[in-house]
Structure formats: structure tokens, C-alpha cells
Enzyme design. Sequence first.
Site, mmCIF file in Angstrom:
data_model
loop_
_atom_site.group_PDB
_atom_site.id
_atom_site.type_symbol
_atom_site.label_atom_id
_atom_site.label_comp_id
_atom_site.label_asym_id
_atom_site.label_seq_id
_atom_site.Cartn_x
_atom_site.Cartn_y
_atom_site.Cartn_z
ATOM 1 N NE ARG A 57 35.140 -11.777 35.068
ATOM 2 C CZ ARG A 57 36.281 -11.643 34.389
ATOM 3 N NH1 ARG A 57 37.029 -12.703 34.150
ATOM 4 N NH2 ARG A 57 36.659 -10.458 33.938
ATOM 5 C CE LYS A 94 36.936 -0.838 39.844
ATOM 6 N NZ LYS A 94 37.382 -1.633 38.689
#
Length: 505
Positions: A353, A279
Site C-alpha cells: 500500500r 514473514k
Amino acid sequence: MTALTLSTSSAASLRADAVVVGVAKGPKAPVVAAGAEAVDAAFDGKLATVLETLGATGAEGEVTKLPSPAGWKAPVVLAVGLGDVPAEDGGYGTEALRRAAGAAARALAGSKKGAFALPIQDADDVAAIAEGALLGAYAFTAHRSGDDKKASGAPLAEVALLGAKPRDKAFKAAAERATVLAEEVNRARDLINTAPNVLDPKAFAAEAQATAKELGLKVEVLDEKALAKGGYGGILGVGRGSDAPPRLVKIAYRHAKADRTLALVGKGITYDSGGISLKPAGHNETMKCDMSGAAAVFAAVVAAARLGLRVNVTGWLALAENMPSGSATRPGDVLTMYSGKTVEVLNTDAEGRLVLADALTRASEEKPDAIVDVATLTGAMMVALGSRTFGIMANDDAFRAAIHEVAEEVGEESWPMPLPSHLRKGMDSPVADIANMGERMGGGLVAGLFLKEFVGEGIAWAHLDIAGPAFNESGPFGYTPKGGTGIAVRTLVRLAERTADGELG
């Protein structure tokens, strides 16, 4: 936890630090709400005028303090804004009461007792005021010590609801439910706010085990060895870059007379660095909140058990820490999931996910009537809906509509989102069954389509993307604190209640 009592005492005679009254925003001046008649009378019917002189308007969440009349046991009157005056024949609405009670409780932080004289017409109002006050009184001080803990402000110790008869069965039941609900939302908040070096996957699993033992719930924890033996490639792939190995926790509440089963699946990334797809600076500081979905699922299962709901509820907590290291999953790696499908990992920051996919497949094996997953899944959903609203996707339009209705009923802002089939093609992979990334536009919907691939045939499923409202980085408002919010707990519990009552197919 803040204590809650129902009381028929008068506002003048009850010993408290403050008496809380409601004030609404009228067309030209503030209007004193029902419940404050005794207070208004003590001001010779001029309480609204006094409040207006002090600058009060009755706007939602506005708090105004003034000295109590001479001879009163409570030294302060606290007027809290309820928003616009309702239609002549209508009440203020449960969410307005919930938010006002929360704002008042926050304003009374550090006090021993607040006497709430807000409008009460029925048990729903009792529930809303109690819930709002108990949620608004929340404070997280676990990581503070000594003087810092004291300085941070203890929550309001006791809430007394004036005008709520303690012997009224409906009022008593409403207060008891509100207490359980608030305690479980606050449990989720505590987990979210806990530092990631304290709450890693193993520690989270241990918390679930301890709570399950206390309440007599069934719990099963798959450690890294069991996950490897079972072929949980998604969870293992996300967790293998961390020194803190992943876990899959099953926690189940069973009711002897239940004929319906709900499965709840929560994303539990206890810290998300993005992995190799690191990130950017400024996006890491709050990533302890990436387990908010698992926290909500855990708390909802516990709440269902404590309330004795006539429905079976199974929670699946997919726990991992997503870190970059020499052993971490790389962009370009292919993972074999628990379902047997292969996934090309194009971005290791699309890790939620992957853990959810394994848990959804596992939950589907038990053939529940419905599955709901909860996850801080995509920044795209925040772009679409902002920081206070979560998105709802589903493989069944009626089920999606029902969850939206339930969320609105309990005061959790949500919005139904589509799953456009044309976006599926963007996840086609040249080397695997599917890629974990697709088109950039509509990224939140793409993530939902990915998850749909792992839900068992014929099972109603919904996906709640709570990325926006899960962690409040701005100032507190209403009954919502800064930090972890516990969003989705109340929606899941109400869904379980409605299922138990036979209102959902």
C-alpha cells in the site's frame, strides 16, 4: 509461443498428434459435443459408449485418450470434458470452452500439433477455444538447462482449430485477438515465475524499457535518485532495506483519436520478505509473486498497444524489493509520501500500500478518466475469497460493478467488496496523518481505504486485490498453470476495449 491456425480440414485427413473433441456430462451417460461428428461417425456413432467404457463422464477438465480409427492421420483422439450438457438452445459457454481447450493443450504438452474439434457456433467460441488452448499450453523453462529443460516438457507447438474458416473475417479477428491476449498473459506469467535474484526492480524496469522501444511506447523510469528528488517517500521507504534500489516506471500507449484515458497502477514488490516485520517460516518461498500486479499492468498496456485500441492507457509500475537490513524502514518510522501526507509505519509487511500510494498520487496528477490499481495486497482477501477469486473495491459503485461485469465476461473470478467508512478510524495515528495498519478484522478492506486516501479528487478508482489467484500453488487446472497465473490482464484489456468502444462513461 504456441502457433495458432484456423482450418477447414477434416479430422481424418489433418496431420496432427491428436484430434481433440468435447464430451459433456449427460443425465445418465457422456454426450459427444458438436464438432466431433466426423470422429463419432468413424466409431459407428458409438464414441460416447466407448468413452463411457473407458471411464469418461464428461466432467469439466476430464481428459480421456483413445486410439484413432484406422487410416486417420492423427494417431490419438483426446476427449476433454466440458461439464454439464447445456440447455437445448444454448451453447456450452465461452468459459467452459476456454477451460476445456486449456486442459487438452496441457495434456498434449510436448506434441507438435493438436487439432481441436470443439463446438464452434460463432467468433466468440473461436476466441475462447484459441485463448484457452494458448494459455493452457504455457510452460516456464527459463531457469532450466540441458536435459532438465527437455524433461520438463515443451508446450504444444501448434493448435489447429477445426471448423473455423480461415477466410471468415470475424473468426480471423477473434483468433488474432486471442493470440495477442494469450501472449501478454504469458508475458506476465514469465515475469512472475522469474527468480527474484534475476528480476529485481532494475531488471523489471529494463524489460519495460526494451518492450516500449520495440512497440514505440513512451516510457519513463525514475531511479532512486529521481525518486528521492521527487519526494516519493513510500516507494523509497519500502526499498531502502535492499541492495537492489527501487524504481517507478511509467509506460504509456497513446492513440491519436482517443478521447478517454485509463491509468493502471501495479504493485511491483519483486521480493517481499516482510522487511523488519519478517514473514514467518513457510511464507517466503513464493514471495517472488508479489510483483504480479505490476506484471499484469505492464502486459495490459502492451496488449492495448498491440491491439491498437482507441483509448489512452498509462501503466505505472511501483517496483521495490522489501528486505530487512540496517537501513530498512522500522515499525514506528514515519514516511512523507509523494502526496505530502505522512504515514506511520506500524508493520513493514504492509508495504504494498505504501508503494501504491505514491504511484496513485502520481497517476492522479495526469487527470485520467479512471484509475485501476492491481496488487497482491492482503492475506485477508485470501481468507475472505479463497485462492481463485480477487476482490474489487472502488470509490464509485457503478465503476466497481462494471469491472466485476468485465471480469466475469472474460472468465476471471472476482467479487465486489465494500469500503466501510467506519474502518477508517482504525488507521488514525497519534504522530502522523495516517497509519499503514488498522483493524485486523476486515484487513483487505482497510487496505483499500488506505489507498483511497491517495486517489485524486473526482477520479473514478478501483482496487483489485489479486492476492489469492495471482500464484497457483496447487496443481494446474483448465488453462491455469501452476505458478504465476497472469490474473487481471484479461480484465484490464477488456476494460480498455469497452472504454474505447464508449461503453464505460
